[in-house]
Design an enzyme around this catalytic site. Structure first.
Site, mmCIF file in Angstrom:
data_model
loop_
_atom_site.group_PDB
_atom_site.id
_atom_site.type_symbol
_atom_site.label_atom_id
_atom_site.label_comp_id
_atom_site.label_asym_id
_atom_site.label_seq_id
_atom_site.Cartn_x
_atom_site.Cartn_y
_atom_site.Cartn_z
ATOM 1 C CD GLU A 44 -37.775 -28.043 -11.619
ATOM 2 O OE1 GLU A 44 -36.856 -28.727 -11.146
ATOM 3 O OE2 GLU A 44 -38.976 -28.253 -11.358
ATOM 4 C CE1 TYR A 127 -36.203 -33.198 -12.699
ATOM 5 C CE2 TYR A 127 -35.127 -31.073 -12.391
ATOM 6 C CZ TYR A 127 -36.133 -31.964 -12.079
ATOM 7 O OH TYR A 127 -37.080 -31.612 -11.157
ATOM 8 C CG ASP A 145 -34.703 -35.242 -9.950
ATOM 9 O OD1 ASP A 145 -35.443 -36.259 -9.883
ATOM 10 O OD2 ASP A 145 -34.872 -34.248 -9.219
#
Ligand code: SF4
Length: 386
Positions: A44, A127, A145
């Site tokens: 991520e 996020y 996001d």
């Protein structure tokens, strides 16, 4: 049907169809092979501002090099930055390592299953925390996001400006309300997958979309209008001059950036910001241009020598203009003019602090930002010994 019921039914339709679509089949990506929070976290962070295809080889190499939180925490910082070289936004790599150290020190090297603790780790925003907690631990946390804001704005016909924090808060609330019990990880990944493969920024593939039947933007013909996003300020240009200086052994002079700030801790060619108004027009001849020849930007060369002497005490003689290069950060653009240079006679053997000579083949020892990777590939010591 009341408005409340119709909203509930719309939400249920969305959740059910998106989840079923994601579970029917999705892209096989290396970080999806299990639900290890460490892998999810690294992926991520890498995926922020970076395309999946670019991330895959970086992710695989990173996992080979730092397979555990402990391995990352204990690695020399320069090795971590080297593994990140070319991905940009290097503070991500430094924060990753800082958070890995926090995990080892405070959580036995295990990502906590606790939203507040995860959000408290360096470099982990709402996020990323939502993605880790939902995918690894099935916590019903939203992961919103820009992609998710786009797909939800279109389906639910939201006209809020997604560049504004208030829109994010609203969409996070909506996303949280859509998460199905026991399916947080798949649902959040479904949203990400839809944004990446179907509800793309330009020309979305509405005809293959699992939620097309009730998509507000499609039904009202407003797909191209949504999401609403005000334009960011363009990056501020900075005119810079850089030196590509060699010694008699063919080694190139490099410099380490300070420990904090932009590109912290990375290596670079020595360069300086030109005083305002001093940049000359583009040189007219192709390289190399000898000093004094037409097209030789003499004032820029003089500024390079003067600025590096003032800032670092480096005594340098620019000899010829080599090339111009450009690098854009989110808020800033470097317009860089590069001069082939040498140290001034009598400059002494000792280099200023933070400087080093790099020989051909030693590039792997020093992490560089992309701009300098390219310049060194074209003009550095190894370019001449291939
Ligand atoms: S129908 Fe089109 S605009 Fe609507 S969510 Fe699907 S891809 Fe996006």
């Amino acid at each position: 049907m009341t408005a409340l019921h119709s909203q509930e039914s719309l939400n249920a339709y969305y959740t059910e169809n998106l989840l079923a679509w994601y579970r029917r089949g999705n892209r096989s990506l290396p970080w999806r092979m299990n639900r290890d929070p460490y892998r999810i976290w690294i992926s991520e962070i890498m995926l922020q501002q970076t395309r999946v295809e670019t991330v895959i080889p970086y992710f695989n190499r990173f996992m080979d090099k730092f397979p555990t939180v402990e391995a990352l925490a204990n690695a020399p910082e320069e090795e971590v930055l080297k593994a990140w070289e070319g991905l940009g936004y290097y503070s991500r790599a430094r924060n990753l390592q800082a958070a890995a150290r926090e995990l080892v020190q405070d959580y036995d090297g295990v990502m906590p299953n606790d939203p507040e603790a995860v959000r408290g780790l360096k470099g982990i925003g709402p996020y990323t925390a939502g993605a880790i907690l939902s995918i690894a631990y099935e916590r019903p946390e939203p992961a919103v996001d820009g992609n998710v804001m786009r797909v939800l704005s279109r389906f639910f016909l939201l006209e809020d400006d997604i560049a504004k924090p208030s829109a994010r808060v609203k969409i996070e609330k909506l996303a949280r309300s859509l998460i199905p019990e026991g399916g947080a990880g798949d649902f959040n990944q479904g949203l990400m997958e839809l944004g990446a493969t179907v509800c793309t920024p330009k020309s979305p593939h509405c005809l293959t979309c699992p939620v097309m039947e009730r998509c507000g933007a499609r039904l009202e013909g407003r797909v191209d209008e949504l999401p609403v996003k005000s334009k960011a300020k363009p990056p501020r240009p900075e005119a810079r001059v850089a030196a590509l200086a060699f010694d008699d052994a063919g080694r190139v002079l490099i410099r380490r950036r300070p420990e904090s700030g932009l590109l912290a801790g990375l290596w670079e060619l020595p360069h300086a910001l030109l005083p305002a108004g001093s940049k000359e027009g583009a040189p007219t001849a192709s390289l190399p241009v000898p000093a004094g020849a037409p097209g030789y930007p003499a004032a820029d060369a003089a500024a390079l020598a003067a600025e590096l002497a003032a800032a670092d005490g480096l005594r340098l003689v620019p000899e010829a203009w080599l090339t111009d290069a450009e690098h854009t950060f989110s808020h800033l653009r470097w317009d860089m003019r590069v001069f082939r240079s040498r140290l001034a006679p009598g400059a002494g053997a000792a280099l200023p602090p933070g400087y080093a000579w790099m020989a051909a083949g030693e590039e792997a020892l020093y992490p560089f930002p992309n701009l300098f990777v390219k310049l060194l590939q074209a003009f550095g010591p190894s370019a001449f010994v291939r």
